[in-house]
Scaffold this motif. Structure first.
Motif, PDB file in Angstrom:
ATOM      1  N   LYS A   1      -5.177   8.897   5.102  1.00 15.65           N
ATOM      2  CA  LYS A   1      -4.218   9.627   6.022  1.00 15.65           C
ATOM      3  C   LYS A   1      -2.687   9.657   5.424  1.00 15.65           C
ATOM      4  N   ALA A   2      -2.293   8.251   4.992  1.00 17.15           N
ATOM      5  CA  ALA A   2      -0.853   8.329   4.392  1.00 17.15           C
ATOM      6  C   ALA A   2      -0.601   9.145   3.503  1.00 17.15           C
TER       7      ALA A   2
ATOM      8  N   GLY B   1       0.850   3.590   1.967  1.00 16.38           N
ATOM      9  CA  GLY B   1       1.234   3.645   3.467  1.00 16.38           C
ATOM     10  C   GLY B   1       1.699   2.171   4.162  1.00 16.38           C
ATOM     11  N   GLU B   2       2.817   2.369   4.711  1.00 12.84           N
ATOM     12  CA  GLU B   2       3.373   1.229   5.100  1.00 12.84           C
ATOM     13  C   GLU B   2       2.521   0.607   6.411  1.00 12.84           C
ATOM     14  N   ALA B   3       1.744   1.481   7.041  1.00  7.40           N
ATOM     15  CA  ALA B   3       0.843   0.951   7.976  1.00  7.40           C
ATOM     16  C   ALA B   3      -0.439   0.203   7.461  1.00  7.40           C
ATOM     17  N   CYS B   4      -0.683   0.436   6.315  1.00  7.66           N
ATOM     18  CA  CYS B   4      -1.992   0.204   5.819  1.00  7.66           C
ATOM     19  C   CYS B   4      -1.789  -1.320   4.912  1.00  7.66           C
ATOM     20  N   THR B   5      -0.418  -1.685   4.720  1.00  8.34           N
ATOM     21  CA  THR B   5      -0.264  -2.875   3.834  1.00  8.34           C
ATOM     22  C   THR B   5      -1.143  -4.177   4.295  1.00  8.34           C
TER      23      THR B   5
ATOM     24  N   SER C   1       0.720  -1.177   0.024  1.00  7.90           N
ATOM     25  CA  SER C   1       0.050   0.080   0.012  1.00  7.90           C
ATOM     26  C   SER C   1       0.975   1.190  -0.025  1.00  7.90           C
TER      27      SER C   1
ATOM     28  N   GLU D   1       0.051  12.664   5.094  1.00 12.60           N
ATOM     29  CA  GLU D   1       1.172  12.549   5.774  1.00 12.60           C
ATOM     30  C   GLU D   1       2.359  12.689   4.871  1.00 12.60           C
ATOM     31  N   LYS D   2       2.237  12.112   3.792  1.00 15.51           N
ATOM     32  CA  LYS D   2       3.457  12.137   2.735  1.00 15.51           C
ATOM     33  C   LYS D   2       3.397  13.187   1.921  1.00 15.51           C
TER      34      LYS D   2
ATOM     35  N   CYS E   1      -7.003   4.627   6.090  1.00 17.04           N
ATOM     36  CA  CYS E   1      -5.598   4.584   6.333  1.00 17.04           C
ATOM     37  C   CYS E   1      -4.795   4.939   5.150  1.00 17.04           C
ATOM     38  N   VAL E   2      -5.259   4.886   3.863  1.00 19.48           N
ATOM     39  CA  VAL E   2      -4.691   5.180   2.687  1.00 19.48           C
ATOM     40  C   VAL E   2      -4.847   6.901   2.574  1.00 19.48           C
TER      41      VAL E   2
END
Length: 76
Positions: free
Chosen positions: A50-51, A5-9, A3, A54-55, A47-48
């Motif tokens: 948010k990522a 976002g790493e946290a979303c994978t 994904s 953030e990015k 989640c995506v």
């Protein structure tokens, strides 16, 4: 595929597995009554989003998929 976002994978993989199972075992056999993966999709979508913020990925002019998204021109 990972994904954005790493946290979303992990959420992405969980949703992909759910959707693929539902699609193959239900939808393709004529049972289109509901998608049991909707909650997983919504959590992954949040989640995506948010990522992306953030990015600081520029998304102007892009539309996100989703059940609650209004179509352009529907505002009064």
């Amino acid at each position: 595929m990972n994904s954005v976002g790493e946290a979303c994978t992990d959420m992405k993989r969980e949703y992909d597995q759910c959707f693929n199972r539902w699609f193959a075992e239900k939808f393709l056999k004529g049972d289109g009554s509901g998608d049991p993966c909707t909650d997983l999709f919504k959590r992954y979508q949040q989640c995506v989003q948010k990522a992306i913020k953030e990015k600081e990925i520029p998304i102007e002019g892009l539309e996100f998929m989703g059940h609650s998204k209004e179509k352009p021109g529907n505002s009064s």
